[in-house]
Design a protein around this motif. Sequence first.
Motif, PDB file in Angstrom:
ATOM      1  N   PHE A 117       6.341  96.962 109.003  1.00  0.00           N
ATOM      2  CA  PHE A 117       5.016  97.588 109.058  1.00  0.00           C
ATOM      3  C   PHE A 117       4.647  98.208 107.714  1.00  0.00           C
ATOM      4  CE2 PHE A 117       2.285 101.279 109.730  1.00  0.00           C
ATOM      5  CZ  PHE A 117       1.166 100.631 110.229  1.00  0.00           C
ATOM      6  N   VAL A 118       5.586  98.928 107.123  1.00  0.00           N
ATOM      7  CA  VAL A 118       5.320  99.565 105.823  1.00  0.00           C
ATOM      8  C   VAL A 118       5.038  98.503 104.765  1.00  0.00           C
ATOM      9  CG1 VAL A 118       6.375 100.926 103.963  1.00  0.00           C
ATOM     10  CG2 VAL A 118       6.582 101.678 106.337  1.00  0.00           C
ATOM     11  N   LEU A 119       5.827  97.449 104.758  1.00  0.00           N
ATOM     12  CA  LEU A 119       5.635  96.360 103.807  1.00  0.00           C
ATOM     13  C   LEU A 119       4.256  95.720 103.993  1.00  0.00           C
ATOM     14  CD1 LEU A 119       7.192  94.777 101.595  1.00  0.00           C
ATOM     15  CD2 LEU A 119       7.816  93.157 103.395  1.00  0.00           C
ATOM     16  N   MET A 120       3.914  95.442 105.244  1.00  0.00           N
ATOM     17  CA  MET A 120       2.607  94.836 105.525  1.00  0.00           C
ATOM     18  C   MET A 120       1.467  95.759 105.109  1.00  0.00           C
ATOM     19  SD  MET A 120       3.174  93.093 109.288  1.00  0.00           S
ATOM     20  CE  MET A 120       1.418  93.104 109.611  1.00  0.00           C
ATOM     21  N   SER A 121       1.599  97.038 105.405  1.00  0.00           N
ATOM     22  CA  SER A 121       0.512  97.989 105.150  1.00  0.00           C
ATOM     23  C   SER A 121       0.315  98.283 103.671  1.00  0.00           C
ATOM     24  CB  SER A 121       0.773  99.296 105.882  1.00  0.00           C
ATOM     25  OG  SER A 121       0.761  99.101 107.255  1.00  0.00           O
ATOM     26  N   PHE A 122       1.411  98.632 102.997  1.00  0.00           N
ATOM     27  CA  PHE A 122       1.278  99.136 101.639  1.00  0.00           C
ATOM     28  C   PHE A 122       1.382  98.066 100.566  1.00  0.00           C
ATOM     29  CE2 PHE A 122       2.594 102.834 104.135  1.00  0.00           C
ATOM     30  CZ  PHE A 122       1.522 103.668 103.856  1.00  0.00           C
ATOM     31  N   VAL A 123       1.986  96.944 100.871  1.00  0.00           N
ATOM     32  CA  VAL A 123       2.085  95.874  99.881  1.00  0.00           C
ATOM     33  C   VAL A 123       0.962  94.857 100.072  1.00  0.00           C
ATOM     34  CG1 VAL A 123       3.524  93.996  98.994  1.00  0.00           C
ATOM     35  CG2 VAL A 123       4.569  96.182  99.593  1.00  0.00           C
ATOM     36  N   PHE A 124       0.727  94.469 101.324  1.00  0.00           N
ATOM     37  CA  PHE A 124      -0.252  93.417 101.595  1.00  0.00           C
ATOM     38  C   PHE A 124      -1.566  93.936 102.169  1.00  0.00           C
ATOM     39  CE2 PHE A 124       3.954  91.373 102.045  1.00  0.00           C
ATOM     40  CZ  PHE A 124       3.874  90.517 100.960  1.00  0.00           C
ATOM     41  N   GLY A 125      -1.635  95.240 102.475  1.00  0.00           N
ATOM     42  CA  GLY A 125      -2.864  95.824 102.998  1.00  0.00           C
ATOM     43  C   GLY A 125      -3.215  95.371 104.406  1.00  0.00           C
ATOM     44  N   LEU A 126      -2.205  94.960 105.154  1.00  0.00           N
ATOM     45  CA  LEU A 126      -2.424  94.512 106.523  1.00  0.00           C
ATOM     46  C   LEU A 126      -1.885  95.554 107.504  1.00  0.00           C
ATOM     47  CD1 LEU A 126      -1.135  90.857 106.082  1.00  0.00           C
ATOM     48  CD2 LEU A 126      -3.524  91.597 106.140  1.00  0.00           C
ATOM     49  N   GLY A 127      -2.515  95.660 108.652  1.00  0.00           N
ATOM     50  CA  GLY A 127      -2.033  96.583 109.677  1.00  0.00           C
ATOM     51  C   GLY A 127      -1.864  95.862 110.998  1.00  0.00           C
ATOM     52  N   SER A 128      -1.002  96.394 111.817  1.00  0.00           N
ATOM     53  CA  SER A 128      -0.794  95.793 113.134  1.00  0.00           C
ATOM     54  C   SER A 128      -0.448  96.896 114.119  1.00  0.00           C
ATOM     55  CB  SER A 128       0.332  94.759 113.090  1.00  0.00           C
ATOM     56  OG  SER A 128       0.663  94.347 114.395  1.00  0.00           O
ATOM     57  N   LEU A 129      -1.317  97.068 115.089  1.00  0.00           N
ATOM     58  CA  LEU A 129      -1.084  98.078 116.105  1.00  0.00           C
ATOM     59  C   LEU A 129       0.105  97.700 116.986  1.00  0.00           C
ATOM     60  CD1 LEU A 129      -2.065 100.760 117.122  1.00  0.00           C
ATOM     61  CD2 LEU A 129      -3.626  99.566 118.642  1.00  0.00           C
ATOM     62  N   ILE A 130       0.292  96.416 117.230  1.00  0.00           N
ATOM     63  CA  ILE A 130       1.429  95.976 118.044  1.00  0.00           C
ATOM     64  C   ILE A 130       2.746  96.371 117.367  1.00  0.00           C
ATOM     65  CG2 ILE A 130       2.712  93.932 118.804  1.00  0.00           C
ATOM     66  CD1 ILE A 130       0.089  92.692 119.623  1.00  0.00           C
ATOM     67  N   ILE A 131       2.813  96.193 116.078  1.00  0.00           N
ATOM     68  CA  ILE A 131       4.041  96.568 115.362  1.00  0.00           C
ATOM     69  C   ILE A 131       4.248  98.077 115.432  1.00  0.00           C
ATOM     70  CG2 ILE A 131       5.137  96.673 113.086  1.00  0.00           C
ATOM     71  CD1 ILE A 131       4.055  93.904 112.535  1.00  0.00           C
ATOM     72  N   GLN A 132       3.190  98.847 115.225  1.00  0.00           N
ATOM     73  CA  GLN A 132       3.306 100.303 115.318  1.00  0.00           C
ATOM     74  C   GLN A 132       3.762 100.733 116.708  1.00  0.00           C
ATOM     75  OE1 GLN A 132      -0.706 101.337 113.669  1.00  0.00           O
ATOM     76  NE2 GLN A 132       0.435 103.121 112.947  1.00  0.00           N
ATOM     77  N   GLU A 133       3.143 100.198 117.733  1.00  0.00           N
ATOM     78  CA  GLU A 133       3.491 100.583 119.096  1.00  0.00           C
ATOM     79  C   GLU A 133       4.891 100.112 119.483  1.00  0.00           C
ATOM     80  OE1 GLU A 133       0.460  99.329 121.842  1.00  0.00           O
ATOM     81  OE2 GLU A 133      -0.931 100.886 121.188  1.00  0.00           O
ATOM     82  N   MET A 140      -4.243 101.536 125.149  1.00  0.00           N
ATOM     83  CA  MET A 140      -5.636 102.000 125.116  1.00  0.00           C
ATOM     84  C   MET A 140      -6.439 101.181 124.101  1.00  0.00           C
ATOM     85  SD  MET A 140      -5.902 104.615 127.231  1.00  0.00           S
ATOM     86  CE  MET A 140      -6.879 106.013 126.793  1.00  0.00           C
ATOM     87  N   GLU A 141      -5.751 100.634 123.138  1.00  0.00           N
ATOM     88  CA  GLU A 141      -6.384  99.810 122.111  1.00  0.00           C
ATOM     89  C   GLU A 141      -6.259  98.342 122.509  1.00  0.00           C
ATOM     90  OE1 GLU A 141      -7.969 101.152 119.551  1.00  0.00           O
ATOM     91  OE2 GLU A 141      -7.367 103.158 120.159  1.00  0.00           O
ATOM     92  N   GLY A 142      -7.290  97.585 122.322  1.00  0.00           N
ATOM     93  CA  GLY A 142      -7.286  96.183 122.696  1.00  0.00           C
ATOM     94  C   GLY A 142      -6.237  95.360 121.974  1.00  0.00           C
ATOM     95  N   SER A 143      -5.912  95.752 120.759  1.00  0.00           N
ATOM     96  CA  SER A 143      -4.946  94.976 119.976  1.00  0.00           C
ATOM     97  C   SER A 143      -3.525  95.533 120.096  1.00  0.00           C
ATOM     98  CB  SER A 143      -5.365  94.945 118.501  1.00  0.00           C
ATOM     99  OG  SER A 143      -5.381  96.261 117.971  1.00  0.00           O
TER     100      SER A 143
END
Length: 177
Positions: free
Chosen positions: A33-49, A125-128
Motif C-alpha cells: 500500500f505504501v509503495l503504491m501510494s507514495f511511489v506510484f500515486g495509487l490508492g486502494s481501499l481494499i488493500i487498506q481494509e 461502507m465504501e463501494g470500493s
Amino acid sequence: MARLSRGIDWLNERIGRLVAWFALAMVLVQFTFVLMSFVFGLGSLIIQESVVYLHGAMFMLGAGYTLLHDGHVRVDVFYRDASPATRAKVDIAGSFLFLVPVCVLIFIYAWPYVAQSWAVGEGSMEGSGIQGVYLLKTVVLLFCALLALQGLSQATKAWLTLKGKPPAPPETSETGV
C-alpha cells in the motif's frame, strides 16, 4: 477428559500457527500500500481494509493459542510463588468464574449482531472496500468459542494436576512458532 483437552490444545495450536502468518501478510500488504501510494500515486481501499481484517483476525483467532501458551497478562503477585495445587485451584476458578462466563456472554450478545450482518451480506461502507464485513464480525464468535474451549482445557489440566495426574506440556515446534 485429558483426550478432549489435548484435542482442544491441538486445535488452538494449529489455528495459532496459522494466524501467526497474518503478521507477515499485514507487513507485506502495508508495504504494498505504501509503495503504491507514495511511489506510484495509487490508492486502494481494499488493500487498506485488508490490513484491518488481518489484524483483527490475528488477535481474535490467536487468543486461544495465547492462553494455551500462558501468554495473557496475569497479575502474578500470589500466583507466581504458589504451589502447583494452589495454581490449579486458581486456574479452575478463573476459568469457570470469569473466562467461560465472559466468553458465553460476549457470544450471546454478538450472535444477533453477526446474524444480522450475514442476513444482509454486510460489506464495507465504501463501494470500493471489502464486501465481507460479515466475515470479520464472525471472528468475534470464533474468538469466544476458541477462548472458552481453551479455558475449559486449562481447567481440565488443572483438575488433573489436583488429582495427581499432571498433563504433558503443550506441543511446541522447533522454530518456536
